[in-house]
Design an enzyme around this catalytic site. Structure first.
Site, PDB file in Angstrom:
ATOM      1  CG  ASP A 138      -1.896  -1.166   1.179  1.00  0.00           C
ATOM      2  OD1 ASP A 138      -2.240  -1.635   0.077  1.00  0.00           O
ATOM      3  OD2 ASP A 138      -2.285  -1.645   2.266  1.00  0.00           O
ATOM      4  N   GLY A 178       1.495   2.991  -2.618  1.00  0.00           N
ATOM      5  CA  GLY A 178       1.073   3.876  -3.708  1.00  0.00           C
ATOM      6  C   GLY A 178       1.607   3.387  -5.053  1.00  0.00           C
ATOM      7  CE  LYS A 179       2.261  -2.550  -4.332  1.00  0.00           C
ATOM      8  NZ  LYS A 179       2.062  -2.148  -2.938  1.00  0.00           N
ATOM      9  CE  LYS A 206       0.481  10.359  -7.781  1.00  0.00           C
ATOM     10  NZ  LYS A 206       0.213  11.641  -7.208  1.00  0.00           N
ATOM     11  N   GLY A 234      -4.598  -4.285  -3.804  1.00  0.00           N
ATOM     12  CA  GLY A 234      -5.561  -3.244  -4.164  1.00  0.00           C
ATOM     13  C   GLY A 234      -4.740  -2.029  -4.550  1.00  0.00           C
ATOM     14  CG  HIS A 235      -1.958  -2.151  -7.056  1.00  0.00           C
ATOM     15  ND1 HIS A 235      -1.076  -2.767  -7.899  1.00  0.00           N
ATOM     16  CD2 HIS A 235      -1.702  -2.674  -5.827  1.00  0.00           C
ATOM     17  CE1 HIS A 235      -0.319  -3.610  -7.210  1.00  0.00           C
ATOM     18  NE2 HIS A 235      -0.692  -3.575  -5.952  1.00  0.00           N
ATOM     19  CD  GLN A 237       0.653  -8.925  -2.397  1.00  0.00           C
ATOM     20  OE1 GLN A 237       1.323  -9.616  -3.128  1.00  0.00           O
ATOM     21  NE2 GLN A 237      -0.612  -8.660  -2.661  1.00  0.00           N
ATOM     22  N   PRO A 244      -8.654  -0.886   8.844  1.00  0.00           N
ATOM     23  CG  PRO A 244      -9.194  -0.341  11.047  1.00  0.00           C
ATOM     24  CD  PRO A 244      -9.504  -1.302   9.959  1.00  0.00           C
TER      25      PRO A 244
HETATM   26  P1  GDP Z   1      -0.776   0.290  -3.579  1.00  0.00           P
HETATM   27  O1  GDP Z   1      -1.381  -0.983  -3.124  1.00  0.00           O
HETATM   28  O2  GDP Z   1       0.693   0.340  -3.313  1.00  0.00           O
HETATM   29  O3  GDP Z   1      -1.099   0.608  -5.010  1.00  0.00           O
HETATM   30  O4  GDP Z   1      -1.402   1.453  -2.690  1.00  0.00           O
HETATM   31  P2  GDP Z   1      -2.970   1.620  -2.306  1.00  0.00           P
HETATM   32  O5  GDP Z   1      -3.696   2.100  -3.499  1.00  0.00           O
HETATM   33  O6  GDP Z   1      -3.475   0.403  -1.636  1.00  0.00           O
HETATM   34  O7  GDP Z   1      -2.871   2.712  -1.176  1.00  0.00           O
HETATM   35  C1  GDP Z   1      -2.355   3.976  -1.407  1.00  0.00           C
HETATM   36  C2  GDP Z   1      -3.451   5.009  -1.078  1.00  0.00           C
HETATM   37  O8  GDP Z   1      -2.876   6.285  -0.986  1.00  0.00           O
HETATM   38  C3  GDP Z   1      -4.519   5.111  -2.150  1.00  0.00           C
HETATM   39  O9  GDP Z   1      -5.740   5.466  -1.554  1.00  0.00           O
HETATM   40  C4  GDP Z   1      -3.994   6.230  -3.028  1.00  0.00           C
HETATM   41  O10 GDP Z   1      -5.041   6.900  -3.751  1.00  0.00           O
HETATM   42  C5  GDP Z   1      -3.404   7.144  -1.999  1.00  0.00           C
HETATM   43  N1  GDP Z   1      -2.250   7.940  -2.445  1.00  0.00           N
HETATM   44  C6  GDP Z   1      -1.278   7.607  -3.340  1.00  0.00           C
HETATM   45  N2  GDP Z   1      -0.349   8.580  -3.415  1.00  0.00           N
HETATM   46  C7  GDP Z   1      -0.735   9.537  -2.547  1.00  0.00           C
HETATM   47  C8  GDP Z   1      -0.165  10.793  -2.150  1.00  0.00           C
HETATM   48  O11 GDP Z   1       0.891  11.201  -2.590  1.00  0.00           O
HETATM   49  N3  GDP Z   1      -0.849  11.511  -1.206  1.00  0.00           N
HETATM   50  C9  GDP Z   1      -2.014  11.076  -0.649  1.00  0.00           C
HETATM   51  N4  GDP Z   1      -2.603  11.816   0.260  1.00  0.00           N
HETATM   52  N5  GDP Z   1      -2.575   9.899  -1.007  1.00  0.00           N
HETATM   53  C10 GDP Z   1      -1.932   9.142  -1.934  1.00  0.00           C
HETATM   54  P1  IMO Z   2      -0.959  -4.216  -2.229  1.00  0.00           P
HETATM   55  O1  IMO Z   2      -0.498  -4.799  -3.545  1.00  0.00           O
HETATM   56  C1  IMO Z   2      -0.914  -4.556   2.094  1.00  0.00           C
HETATM   57  C2  IMO Z   2      -1.079  -8.600   3.760  1.00  0.00           C
HETATM   58  C3  IMO Z   2      -2.304  -9.061   4.520  1.00  0.00           C
HETATM   59  C4  IMO Z   2      -1.664 -10.009   5.507  1.00  0.00           C
HETATM   60  C5  IMO Z   2      -0.560 -10.667   4.692  1.00  0.00           C
HETATM   61  C6  IMO Z   2      -0.947 -12.025   4.103  1.00  0.00           C
HETATM   62  O2  IMO Z   2      -2.227  -3.481  -2.306  1.00  0.00           O
HETATM   63  O3  IMO Z   2       0.150  -3.451  -1.600  1.00  0.00           O
HETATM   64  P2  IMO Z   2      -2.544 -12.729   2.086  1.00  0.00           P
HETATM   65  O4  IMO Z   2      -3.986 -12.459   1.827  1.00  0.00           O
HETATM   66  O5  IMO Z   2      -1.614 -12.196   1.030  1.00  0.00           O
HETATM   67  O6  IMO Z   2      -2.248 -14.167   2.405  1.00  0.00           O
HETATM   68  O7  IMO Z   2      -2.206 -11.918   3.450  1.00  0.00           O
HETATM   69  O8  IMO Z   2      -0.266  -9.765   3.639  1.00  0.00           O
HETATM   70  N1  IMO Z   2      -1.332  -8.104   2.389  1.00  0.00           N
HETATM   71  C7  IMO Z   2      -1.222  -6.821   2.034  1.00  0.00           C
HETATM   72  N2  IMO Z   2      -0.974  -5.717   2.763  1.00  0.00           N
HETATM   73  N3  IMO Z   2      -1.063  -4.460   0.759  1.00  0.00           N
HETATM   74  C8  IMO Z   2      -1.279  -5.557   0.005  1.00  0.00           C
HETATM   75  O9  IMO Z   2      -1.281  -5.515  -1.336  1.00  0.00           O
HETATM   76  C9  IMO Z   2      -1.423  -6.802   0.640  1.00  0.00           C
HETATM   77  N4  IMO Z   2      -1.667  -8.062   0.210  1.00  0.00           N
HETATM   78  C10 IMO Z   2      -1.594  -8.847   1.291  1.00  0.00           C
HETATM   79  O10 IMO Z   2      -2.951  -7.985   5.148  1.00  0.00           O
HETATM   80  O11 IMO Z   2      -1.035  -9.283   6.533  1.00  0.00           O
HETATM   81 MG    MG Z   3      -2.922  -1.613  -1.843  1.00  0.00          MG
END
Ligand code: GDP
Ligand code: IMO
Ligand code: MG
Length: 425
Positions: A13, A15-16, A18, A40-41, A224, A304
């Site tokens: 999470d 911000g991959k 983005k 979840g990207h 991840q 959360p």
């Molecule tokens: P990923 O799994 O690495 O693609 O990241 P996620 O999408 O799960 O989580 C990143 C969250 O931060 C998302 O809700 C993005 O829209 C948000 N985000 C990404 N870059 C920024 C940033 O520079 N500032 C803020 N405030 N939010 C960001």
């Molecule tokens: P993105 O690509 C953050 C975490 C789960 C748990 C552990 C194992 O959006 O960054 P799993 O379902 O893979 O067997 O769970 O890994 N986890 C993540 N945490 N971002 C993710 O993906 C994740 N995918 C799995 O919360 O701790």
């Molecule tokens: Mg994510």
């Protein structure tokens, strides 16, 4: 050499989504190499948000081809609903997405097994996403997994499914009391899925290697993060694949010699979802403040996220394991209003300073973080368009990160939106 790998440098999470969307503007291909719908990207364009779980984050650029590689585990239900969501938003998927015929399938029993095992594990639970990831990779490693290519041979598929159902029945029925799955219904569901995605299935290994030979620009997108890697992460609180950069070669079938760069996505602080050690975690008001300002709630499960300060000891380890040269620093805006910014620059355990990132959970859970405290910039970074406009305190933050890790900050993200990003020329 034309492949750039994009990796999550922390616990996911970062911000991959983005950043991959941003840099795939001029890419020919974006290829996802591991994980499944646990990811979840998020991509935001003009306030419209897209959350992708399986489809690479280049899909919003009409000229970019997307590939789901052999290392990914595919849940047909998740993939179908993602294709539908994109098509409903006017994005053409069918002519631009290729899926490896070697990719393994997530079956309904994988999800069930994931969920019941987690419930049973109680205090040892990993806190998985419940998407069947662990059980699907388990089947892959024990050589009973069902691959997309298996759907072509109806008889062979039926036999593999029968064997699996029998084996899983022993666990699911005898231990947990579940009724068995109906094999005819399952066959029907997976064969109709195969028919729906028939035009997308191909030998993506050959496709990508040809593209490399032709000098095409390719981005390998990880899911991840490095600290969730099954080999290099905080085992056993990890996922079941290799998000680290090495996973891109095995997960796509491309040679290490084709890799030209590794970009590490780094959140300006740290978050973690699920259980497991987290040295800089803040279980206080500051942690809650980061969660609220950063909207730190999971893109897949809505949970959360645990929040804490940036951990440079962990990041230096991640830079080493992944070979990260360039850093994309995200969510810097979240720190805009903090008087002081803490950064963990050393671990001590039983009075000793640790020389490297520890491997055992006990040490990780009991070590103490030593912090370097920096002055906050106390100004909104909203609307900043050039590197030169960044306040001196921000540049000091960058300097500390770069000196400590040896990688260079080349991209800075200041909001979820594609537009709010600075690129160092
Ligand atoms: P990923 O799994 O690495 O693609 O990241 P996620 O999408 O799960 O989580 C990143 C969250 O931060 C998302 O809700 C993005 O829209 C948000 N985000 C990404 N870059 C920024 C940033 O520079 N500032 C803020 N405030 N939010 C960001
Ligand atoms: P993105 O690509 C953050 C975490 C789960 C748990 C552990 C194992 O959006 O960054 P799993 O379902 O893979 O067997 O769970 O890994 N986890 C993540 N945490 N971002 C993710 O993906 C994740 N995918 C799995 O919360 O701790
Ligand atoms: Mg994510």
């Amino acid at each position: 050499m034309s492949v750039t790998i994009v990796v999550g440098s922390q616990w996911g999470d970062e911000g991959k989504g983005k950043i991959v969307d941003l840099i795939s503007k001029d890419a020919d291909i974006v290829a996802r190499y591991q994980g499944g719908a646990n990811a979840g990207h998020t991509i935001v364009i003009n306030s419209k948000q897209y959350v992708l779980h399986l489809i690479p984050s280049g899909i919003l650029h009409p000229n970019c081809i997307c590939v789901i590689g052999n290392g990914v585990v595919i849940d047909p239900i998740a993939l179908k609903s993602e294709i539908k969501m994109l098509e409903e938003n006017g994005i053409d998927v069918h002519n631009r997405l290729f899926i490896s015929h070697k990719a393994h399938l997530i079956m309904p029993y994988h999800k069930l097994l994931d969920q019941v095992r987690e419930k049973d594990a109680k205090s040892y639970a990993i806190g998985t996403t419940g998407r069947g990831i662990g059980p699907a990779y388990f089947d892959k490693a024990t050589r009973v997994g069902i691959r997309i290519v298996d759907l072509l041979d109806r008889k062979g598929f039926e036999q593999k499914l029968r064997n699996n159902l029998e084996e899983k029945y022993n666990i699911l029925h005898k231990i947990y009391g579940f009724e068995s799955f109906n094999i005819d219904e399952l066959m029907e569901e997976y064969l109709s899925f195969d028919a729906e995605i028939d035009d997308l299935i191909t030998d993506t290994t050959l496709y990508l290697n040809n593209a490399i030979q032709q000098g095409k620009k390719i981005i390998a997108e990880g899911a991840q993060g490095a600290l969730l890697d099954i080999d290099h992460g905080t085992y056993p609180f990890v996922t079941s694949s290799n998000p680290t950069s090495g996973g891109a070669c095995t997960g796509l079938g491309i040679p290490p010699t084709s890799i030209s760069n590794v970009i590490g996505i780094v959140k300006a602080y740290t978050t973690r979802v699920g259980n497991g050690p987290f040295p800089t975690e803040l279980n206080d008001e500051t942690g809650e403040r980061l969660r609220q300002i950063g909207a730190e709630f999971g893109a897949t499960t809505g949970r959360p996220r645990r929040c804490g300060w940036l951990d440079l000891v962990a990041l230096r380890y991640s830079v080493m394991v992944n070979g990260i040269k360039d850093i994309a620093l995200t969510k810097l805006d979240v720190l805009d209003d903090f008087d002081e910014i803490n950064v963990c620059t050393s671990y001590t355990y039983e009075g000793r300073t640790l020389k490297s990132f520890p491997v055992d959970i006990h040490t990780l859970e009991n070590l103490k973080c030593e912090y370097t405290i920096l002055k906050g910039w106390k100004t909104s970074l909203k609307g900043v368009r050039h590197w030169t406009e960044l306040p001196a305190e921000v540049l000091q933050y960058f300097e500390l990160i770069e000196k400590f890790t040896g990688a260079e900050i080349k991209i800075v993200s200041l909001s979820p939106d594609r537009a709010d990003t600075l690129i160092k020329l």
